[in-house]
Design a protein around this motif. Structure first.
Motif, PDB file in Angstrom:
ATOM      1  N   SER A  59       0.850  -1.192   0.000  1.00 40.61           N
ATOM      2  CA  SER A  59       0.000   0.000   0.000  1.00 40.61           C
ATOM      3  C   SER A  59       0.884   1.240   0.000  1.00 40.61           C
ATOM      4  O   SER A  59       1.952   1.247   0.619  1.00 40.61           O
ATOM      5  CB  SER A  59      -0.899   0.038   1.249  1.00 40.61           C
ATOM      6  N   LEU A  61       0.372   5.240   0.932  1.00 44.68           N
ATOM      7  CA  LEU A  61      -0.553   6.181   1.566  1.00 44.68           C
ATOM      8  C   LEU A  61       0.066   7.570   1.572  1.00 44.68           C
ATOM      9  O   LEU A  61       1.213   7.736   1.989  1.00 44.68           O
ATOM     10  CB  LEU A  61      -0.851   5.743   3.000  1.00 44.68           C
ATOM     11  N   LEU A  70      -3.964   9.612   6.277  1.00 47.04           N
ATOM     12  CA  LEU A  70      -3.120   9.090   5.205  1.00 47.04           C
ATOM     13  C   LEU A  70      -4.043   8.412   4.201  1.00 47.04           C
ATOM     14  O   LEU A  70      -4.748   7.453   4.532  1.00 47.04           O
ATOM     15  CB  LEU A  70      -2.094   8.107   5.765  1.00 47.04           C
ATOM     16  N   GLN A  84      -6.047   6.023   6.751  1.00 47.56           N
ATOM     17  CA  GLN A  84      -5.525   5.751   8.087  1.00 47.56           C
ATOM     18  C   GLN A  84      -5.318   7.063   8.852  1.00 47.56           C
ATOM     19  O   GLN A  84      -4.691   7.993   8.335  1.00 47.56           O
ATOM     20  CB  GLN A  84      -4.191   5.013   7.996  1.00 47.56           C
ATOM     21  N   SER A  89      -2.654   5.273  14.407  1.00 48.10           N
ATOM     22  CA  SER A  89      -2.430   4.100  13.568  1.00 48.10           C
ATOM     23  C   SER A  89      -0.940   3.856  13.436  1.00 48.10           C
ATOM     24  O   SER A  89      -0.135   4.783  13.579  1.00 48.10           O
ATOM     25  CB  SER A  89      -3.044   4.311  12.171  1.00 48.10           C
ATOM     26  N   ALA A  91       0.605   3.302  10.699  1.00 50.76           N
ATOM     27  CA  ALA A  91       1.035   4.106   9.553  1.00 50.76           C
ATOM     28  C   ALA A  91       1.278   5.545   9.974  1.00 50.76           C
ATOM     29  O   ALA A  91       2.253   6.183   9.545  1.00 50.76           O
ATOM     30  CB  ALA A  91      -0.018   4.047   8.444  1.00 50.76           C
ATOM     31  N   ARG A 110       3.651  -6.841   9.214  1.00 51.05           N
ATOM     32  CA  ARG A 110       3.261  -5.685   8.405  1.00 51.05           C
ATOM     33  C   ARG A 110       4.233  -4.556   8.711  1.00 51.05           C
ATOM     34  O   ARG A 110       4.375  -4.141   9.874  1.00 51.05           O
ATOM     35  CB  ARG A 110       1.832  -5.267   8.747  1.00 51.05           C
ATOM     36  N   PHE A 112       5.528  -0.619   8.020  1.00 49.67           N
ATOM     37  CA  PHE A 112       5.121   0.716   7.588  1.00 49.67           C
ATOM     38  C   PHE A 112       6.378   1.569   7.501  1.00 49.67           C
ATOM     39  O   PHE A 112       7.062   1.797   8.512  1.00 49.67           O
ATOM     40  CB  PHE A 112       4.122   1.317   8.570  1.00 49.67           C
ATOM     41  N   VAL A 124       3.435   7.140   3.507  1.00 51.64           N
ATOM     42  CA  VAL A 124       3.905   5.878   4.063  1.00 51.64           C
ATOM     43  C   VAL A 124       3.713   4.775   3.033  1.00 51.64           C
ATOM     44  O   VAL A 124       2.711   4.763   2.306  1.00 51.64           O
ATOM     45  CB  VAL A 124       3.128   5.524   5.355  1.00 51.64           C
ATOM     46  N   ALA A 126       3.409   0.615   2.919  1.00 51.51           N
ATOM     47  CA  ALA A 126       3.200  -0.541   3.779  1.00 51.51           C
ATOM     48  C   ALA A 126       3.384  -1.815   2.963  1.00 51.51           C
ATOM     49  O   ALA A 126       2.974  -1.876   1.807  1.00 51.51           O
ATOM     50  CB  ALA A 126       1.806  -0.505   4.399  1.00 51.51           C
TER      51      ALA A 126
END
Length: 416
Positions: A59, A61, A70, A84, A89, A91, A110, A112, A124, A126
């Protein structure tokens, strides 16, 4: 023919390893194709390259204009989820703190990664990996930096990223002002700058500018008279005149005189722009400033508000003031200067009472106690001020925070 020494002979025998490692191949392939890559294909290319190291669920963002959320970028191969919140969060933590945040979950980790263009946080990236080691972290951090550079570069000739960042319709005046601004954050070892504009989608007459030229940081904040498109046009002329004079190498007094001449000639004797212009030597902390009818900046030391950074003043730009006297001072390491426009203090609540300078200082003091970085401080301050005004922002309310650290950045030129 001279005699070759044993030391010279040995140096000549040194073999430099120019072979291409896996990380260089991956980043190099991305860079090689990025030059001709249409903007909307950047995300699919990144997703493809991340898959080569076992990554998935990519992802991208981007921060919205209010610096609250985001926003996910759409594209083939990207995981597109909900926006987000920056304040709550993983992120958002990666974004605000400019660091990698890892969340262990079922099926992997995960990650970020902040998208940093220079030192401005673009957003960001991810990605999920089954397992993460330091090689993965290093490679993905560099990949995120390359992605940020591509987004910023391509943004100059596409609307893809701009549209992704919007959460509300934007006025024409705001379009003009946002196109005029430098990055909202700039950070080098000696100094950091962060700013925010409110209301983000309706801002008109407020603007700021800065430039780091060698050891001198140039800063300007302006507030053009009025509202709407007319104010935005006047602000554009003022910033354009400021940049032209600054780039011509004239003094602060000369910059004021040129801006004054341009605004008076183009908009007549009834129109004006207030301005605060500064020059800071980022090595020594020596500060010079010219105030043209603008609110005095606040000086913050050890996260406490010492008071206003006062000095001599002159008439607003466009009113034909005399050549201004330049105020001078020396900052201490860690000092912060908060420049703001009068929309922050002249706003009136429902009861009619003006917000005022004293209340502004109290809120700045409260926010500073958290001792956050400049970007986080500016965001928290903007939100706290808006809440204290009952959510009312009838006039532009702009903040620009500068933190001086001193020292040198020469060590960054030395490679291990």
């Amino acid at each position: 023919m001279g005699v070759v020494s044993e030391q010279q002979r040995r140096i000549g025998e040194i073999r430099v390893d120019r072979s291409e490692g896996f990380g260089e191949r991956l980043l190099g392939a991305l860079l090689d194709r990025a030059h001709e890559m249409p903007p909307h294909l950047i995300a699919p290319l990144v997703a493809q390259e991340v898959a080569r190291i076992g990554g998935r669920e990519v992802s991208v963002l981007l921060q919205d204009y209010e610096q609250l959320m985001l926003m996910p970028l759409t594209g083939r191969g990207l995981l597109t989820g909900a926006p987000q919140p920056i304040d709550a969060s993983p992120a958002g933590a990666a974004f605000l703190e400019a660091r990698i945040v890892e969340v262990v979950q079922d099926g992997g980790t995960r990650m970020f990664l902040p998208l940093l263009d220079g030192s401005d946080q673009v957003g960001v990236m991810a990605v999920t990996l089954d397992r993460v080691d330091n090689d993965d972290r290093r490679l993905l951090r560099r990949l995120a930096g390359l992605v940020a550079d591509m987004v910023v570069t391509k943004n100059g000739y596409t609307d893809v990223f701009t549209r992704a960042r919007r959460r509300a319709p934007m006025s024409v005046a705001a379009e003009i002002q946002w196109a005029l601004l430098p990055p909202l954050r700039m950070s080098v070892p000696q100094v950091e700058v962060a700013g925010i504009l409110e209301p983000a989608y309706q801002v008109a007459g407020d603007s700021f500018d800065y430039a780091l030229n060698g050891d001198v940081l140039h800063i300007a904040m302006i507030d053009a008279m009025g509202h709407g498109l007319g104010a935005a046009v006047m602000a554009t002329a003022a910033i354009g005149a400021y940049r032209h004079a600054r780039r011509s190498g004239v003094s602060l007094a000369g910059i004021y005189a040129y801006m004054d001449e341009v605004i008076a000639a183009q908009f007549g004797p009834e129109q004006f722009v207030t301005a605060q212009m500064m020059q800071l030597n980022v090595t020594t902390g020596h500060l010079q400033w010219v105030n043209a009818g603008h609110p005095w900046p606040l000086l913050i030391r050890d996260h406490e508000v010492l008071g206003q950074l006062e000095g001599t003043t002159t008439l607003p730009v466009g009113f034909g003031g005399q050549e201004p006297l330049v105020s001078e001072g020396v900052l201490r390491r860690g000092d912060r200067m908060l420049c703001y426009t009068d929309g922050l203090v002249e706003e009136r609540a429902a009861g009619g009472e003006e917000f005022g300078l004293a209340q502004l200082i109290d809120i700045v003091a409260d926010v500073e106690r958290a001792q956050h970085g400049t970007r986080a401080t500016v965001r928290e301050l903007s939100q706290a001020l808006k809440q204290a005004r009952g959510g009312i922002t009838s006039d532009d309310a702009t903040i620009l925070l500068t933190e001086w650290r001193g020292g040198t950045a020469d060590y960054l030129t030395l490679l291990d």
